[in-house]
Design an enzyme around this catalytic site. Structure first.
Site, mmCIF file in Angstrom:
data_model
loop_
_atom_site.group_PDB
_atom_site.id
_atom_site.type_symbol
_atom_site.label_atom_id
_atom_site.label_comp_id
_atom_site.label_asym_id
_atom_site.label_seq_id
_atom_site.Cartn_x
_atom_site.Cartn_y
_atom_site.Cartn_z
ATOM 1 N N GLY A 188 31.060 4.383 -6.838
ATOM 2 C CA GLY A 188 30.244 5.228 -7.542
ATOM 3 C C GLY A 188 30.267 6.827 -7.090
ATOM 4 O O GLY A 188 31.067 7.282 -6.506
ATOM 5 N N ARG A 189 28.903 7.260 -7.349
ATOM 6 C CA ARG A 189 28.834 8.654 -6.805
ATOM 7 C C ARG A 189 28.983 8.697 -4.991
ATOM 8 O O ARG A 189 29.658 9.659 -4.745
ATOM 9 C CB ARG A 189 27.155 9.048 -7.110
ATOM 10 C CG ARG A 189 27.089 9.482 -8.508
ATOM 11 C CD ARG A 189 25.741 9.602 -8.693
ATOM 12 N NE ARG A 189 24.956 8.469 -8.571
ATOM 13 C CZ ARG A 189 24.278 7.774 -9.715
ATOM 14 N NH1 ARG A 189 24.578 8.067 -10.797
ATOM 15 N NH2 ARG A 189 23.672 6.550 -9.531
ATOM 16 N N ILE A 190 28.255 8.109 -4.379
ATOM 17 C CA ILE A 190 28.405 8.108 -2.937
ATOM 18 C C ILE A 190 29.742 7.595 -2.426
ATOM 19 O O ILE A 190 30.382 8.406 -1.688
ATOM 20 C CB ILE A 190 27.207 7.321 -2.286
ATOM 21 C CG1 ILE A 190 25.953 8.025 -2.854
ATOM 22 C CG2 ILE A 190 27.420 7.356 -0.907
ATOM 23 C CD1 ILE A 190 24.612 7.038 -2.314
ATOM 24 N N THR A 203 25.714 1.678 4.421
ATOM 25 C CA THR A 203 24.459 2.788 4.104
ATOM 26 C C THR A 203 24.068 2.490 2.807
ATOM 27 O O THR A 203 23.375 3.193 2.155
ATOM 28 C CB THR A 203 25.169 4.195 4.079
ATOM 29 O OG1 THR A 203 26.178 4.498 3.241
ATOM 30 C CG2 THR A 203 25.488 4.672 5.401
ATOM 31 N N SER A 204 24.169 1.268 2.140
ATOM 32 C CA SER A 204 23.545 0.701 0.840
ATOM 33 C C SER A 204 22.418 0.303 0.889
ATOM 34 O O SER A 204 21.424 1.151 1.014
ATOM 35 C CB SER A 204 24.911 0.035 0.057
ATOM 36 O OG SER A 204 24.990 -1.258 0.671
ATOM 37 N N ARG A 205 22.093 -0.909 0.841
ATOM 38 C CA ARG A 205 21.075 -1.621 1.345
ATOM 39 C C ARG A 205 21.319 -2.890 2.094
ATOM 40 O O ARG A 205 22.550 -3.447 2.082
ATOM 41 C CB ARG A 205 20.392 -2.345 -0.243
ATOM 42 C CG ARG A 205 19.895 -1.260 -1.016
ATOM 43 C CD ARG A 205 18.463 -0.889 -0.371
ATOM 44 N NE ARG A 205 17.940 0.416 -1.299
ATOM 45 C CZ ARG A 205 18.161 1.621 -1.178
ATOM 46 N NH1 ARG A 205 18.663 2.100 -0.334
ATOM 47 N NH2 ARG A 205 17.390 2.288 -2.291
ATOM 48 N N GLU A 247 13.975 -4.686 6.748
ATOM 49 C CA GLU A 247 13.375 -3.554 7.156
ATOM 50 C C GLU A 247 11.764 -3.747 7.510
ATOM 51 O O GLU A 247 11.424 -4.130 6.413
ATOM 52 C CB GLU A 247 13.802 -2.229 6.499
ATOM 53 C CG GLU A 247 15.152 -2.066 6.580
ATOM 54 C CD GLU A 247 15.784 -0.806 5.853
ATOM 55 O OE1 GLU A 247 15.008 0.108 5.543
ATOM 56 O OE2 GLU A 247 17.054 -0.955 5.441
ATOM 57 N N HIS A 301 17.431 3.951 8.448
ATOM 58 C CA HIS A 301 17.472 4.171 7.100
ATOM 59 C C HIS A 301 17.460 5.816 6.723
ATOM 60 O O HIS A 301 16.283 5.988 6.223
ATOM 61 C CB HIS A 301 16.454 3.539 6.258
ATOM 62 C CG HIS A 301 16.622 3.092 4.711
ATOM 63 N ND1 HIS A 301 16.402 2.127 4.022
ATOM 64 C CD2 HIS A 301 17.392 3.836 3.944
ATOM 65 C CE1 HIS A 301 16.851 2.169 2.850
ATOM 66 N NE2 HIS A 301 17.251 3.492 2.763
ATOM 67 N N ALA A 308 19.892 7.838 5.791
ATOM 68 C CA ALA A 308 21.310 8.427 5.231
ATOM 69 C C ALA A 308 21.068 9.454 4.343
ATOM 70 O O ALA A 308 21.759 10.597 4.192
ATOM 71 C CB ALA A 308 21.987 7.608 4.651
HETATM 72 P P1 NAD Z 1 26.484 4.520 -8.115
HETATM 73 O O1 NAD Z 1 25.665 3.594 -9.115
HETATM 74 O O2 NAD Z 1 26.890 5.932 -8.616
HETATM 75 O O3 NAD Z 1 27.367 3.728 -7.440
HETATM 76 C C1 NAD Z 1 27.549 2.363 -7.223
HETATM 77 C C2 NAD Z 1 28.962 1.561 -7.659
HETATM 78 O O4 NAD Z 1 29.142 0.179 -7.171
HETATM 79 C C3 NAD Z 1 29.127 1.922 -9.075
HETATM 80 O O5 NAD Z 1 30.447 2.266 -9.428
HETATM 81 C C4 NAD Z 1 29.373 0.198 -9.341
HETATM 82 O O6 NAD Z 1 30.203 0.014 -10.222
HETATM 83 C C5 NAD Z 1 29.679 -0.244 -7.937
HETATM 84 N N1 NAD Z 1 29.299 -1.736 -7.929
HETATM 85 C C6 NAD Z 1 28.296 -2.482 -8.538
HETATM 86 N N2 NAD Z 1 28.481 -3.840 -8.132
HETATM 87 C C7 NAD Z 1 29.388 -3.830 -7.435
HETATM 88 C C8 NAD Z 1 29.955 -4.969 -6.652
HETATM 89 N N3 NAD Z 1 29.649 -6.171 -7.034
HETATM 90 N N4 NAD Z 1 31.022 -4.790 -6.077
HETATM 91 C C9 NAD Z 1 31.593 -3.482 -5.835
HETATM 92 N N5 NAD Z 1 31.094 -2.424 -6.493
HETATM 93 C C10 NAD Z 1 29.943 -2.789 -7.331
HETATM 94 O O7 NAD Z 1 25.008 4.655 -7.046
HETATM 95 P P2 NAD Z 1 25.337 5.559 -5.632
HETATM 96 O O8 NAD Z 1 24.554 6.713 -6.038
HETATM 97 O O9 NAD Z 1 26.602 5.616 -5.303
HETATM 98 O O10 NAD Z 1 24.477 4.773 -4.743
HETATM 99 C C11 NAD Z 1 24.815 3.672 -4.380
HETATM 100 C C12 NAD Z 1 23.756 2.897 -3.556
HETATM 101 O O11 NAD Z 1 23.441 3.510 -2.194
HETATM 102 C C13 NAD Z 1 22.439 2.972 -4.166
HETATM 103 O O12 NAD Z 1 22.232 2.048 -5.069
HETATM 104 C C14 NAD Z 1 21.372 2.926 -3.005
HETATM 105 O O13 NAD Z 1 21.059 1.390 -3.061
HETATM 106 C C15 NAD Z 1 22.211 3.292 -1.790
HETATM 107 N N6 NAD Z 1 21.689 4.450 -1.065
HETATM 108 C C16 NAD Z 1 21.244 4.428 0.255
HETATM 109 C C17 NAD Z 1 20.808 5.231 1.075
HETATM 110 C C18 NAD Z 1 20.259 5.272 2.151
HETATM 111 O O14 NAD Z 1 19.547 6.130 2.557
HETATM 112 N N7 NAD Z 1 20.867 4.460 3.191
HETATM 113 C C19 NAD Z 1 20.885 6.751 0.274
HETATM 114 C C20 NAD Z 1 21.398 6.759 -0.996
HETATM 115 C C21 NAD Z 1 21.843 5.771 -1.532
#
Ligand code: NAD
Length: 348
Positions: free
Chosen positions: A177-179, A257-259, A288, A306, A308
């Protein structure tokens, strides 16, 4: 633990003509820019200045007493909180994060409560940090720094603190996705081959990045670095566990860096101890603020609390984005970042 909650009220002007201004509760300290934005829109804003999460009973009470809640990822916005909110006709839960796994969105939708997040504004900052972690663990930066500070550097050595090259390797991105895409963009300068796995996005999305769409197993088998960027959902909980770690190369690194719950932390500790993979860099943890005690004993991991998205500019943008969502809902406009848009159409 008993936590003191000190509340500061910022008075707005929306209720000037004898009417009460709508009241917003911010569950924990946020950057001042967010509070200013709410106040400038004329709302009365109460902030829990204690900078510790509210107790659950207090959160329920706030949900029942305010017109909008601005929440953080340390709040558990569960059905009980949302039922209290619905009973008081709360207009919005505006979460200051892109992830919203801390909110029971299904319950909010049942109860007709709009929920918003802060997508986009933290994308680049989080991608920067994923690369910081990747390079730190590959080149052993924290370990080398500790070595230096401990007075162990007695002279240059050709075999001292050898790490792994980053350039020319294969980077696997789970969740494109975005990140995930922002992480891919940064790879160009490192001459890195990119694989990605995303069950929602197809092969075309990767083309501008020169990235190849593969199944998760292939990504795990072929990557030297696996960076995880999925949201936490029932499907992604323990997306990376024993079986997946066993597919990875013994020279590979995992970056998360996701969850936290996306990676089975117990399984990861076992894999790191047994040399199934070479190392890991983690910004997020299953429970956490605790980390699996085994992680703290290992030198081949980099652990950060946490952070990022923790740049000054981005945290300001997250706060103002959440404020803009709350303002829209309180003014009867559709909030820009609804995660349950079906609620809004129902409300109209
Ligand atoms: P996003 O929705 O743009 O991207 C997430 C992508 O994951 C989507 O393209 C989706 O299709 C894909 N996805 C969903 N289920 C999946 C699976 N089972 N297997 C593989 N891919 C799958 O979100 P984003 O803005 O890129 O952010 C992603 C995540 O990063 C957020 O949900 C958040 O939990 C985490 N995050 C963490 C921090 C941090 O401080 N560590 C900061 C920002 C975001």
């Amino acid at each position: 633990m008993v936590r003191a909650v000190s509340v500061h009220t910022y008075h707005g002007t929306a209720g000037k003509e004898g009417l009460m201004a709508p009241r917003v509760y911010v569950t924990r300290v946020i950057p001042r820019a967010g509070v200013d934005r709410l106040q400038q829109a004329g709302f009365d804003v109460d902030v829990n200045e204690g900078d510790v999460p509210l107790r659950q009973d207090d959160l329920v009470e706030k949900a029942r007493s305010y017109d909008a809640l601005v929440t953080l990822l340390t709040d558990r916005v569960d059905r009980r909180v949302l039922e209290a909110a619905a009973s008081a006709d709360l207009k919005i839960v505006a979460n200051v994060a892109v992830g919203y796994d801390n909110v029971d969105v299904a319950a909010a939708t049942d109860l007709g409560i709009p929920v918003t997040n802060t997508p986009g504004v933290l994308t680049e900052t989080t991608a920067d940090f994923a690369w910081a972690l990747l390079m730190s663990v590959a080149r052993r930066v924290p370990e080398a720094e500790q070595f230096f500070r401990a007075g162990k550097y007695h002279g240059w050595g050709i075999l001292m603190l050898l790490g792994e090259d980053v350039h020319g390797k294969t980077l696997g991105i789970a969740g494109f996705g975005r990140i995930g895409q922002a992480v891919a963009r940064r790879a160009a300068g490192f001459d890195v081959k990119i694989l990605y796995y995303d069950p929602v996005l197809g092969p075309d999305v990767g083309k501008p990045f020169g990235a190849q769409h593969v199944e998760l197993d292939t990504l795990l088998r072929e990557s030297d670095f696996v960076s995880v960027h999925v949201p936490l959902t029932p499907e992604t909980r323990h997306l990376i566990s024993t079986q997946q770690l066993q597919l990875m190369k013994p020279t590979a690194y995992l970056i998360n860096t996701s969850r936290g719950p996306v990676v089975d932390e117990g399984a990861l500790v076992e894999a790191l101890r047994a040399g199934i993979i070479k190392g890991a860099a983690l910004d997020v943890f299953e429970n956490e603020p605790l980390a699996h005690p085994g992680l703290l004993e290992l030198t081949n991991v980099v652990l950060t609390p946490h952070i990022a998205s923790a740049s000054r500019e981005t945290r300001d943008r997250m706060a103002t984005t959440a404020a803009d969502n709350a303002i829209a809902a309180l003014q009867g406009r559709r909030p820009p970042n609804l995660v349950n848009p079906e609620v809004w159409t129902e409300r109209k």
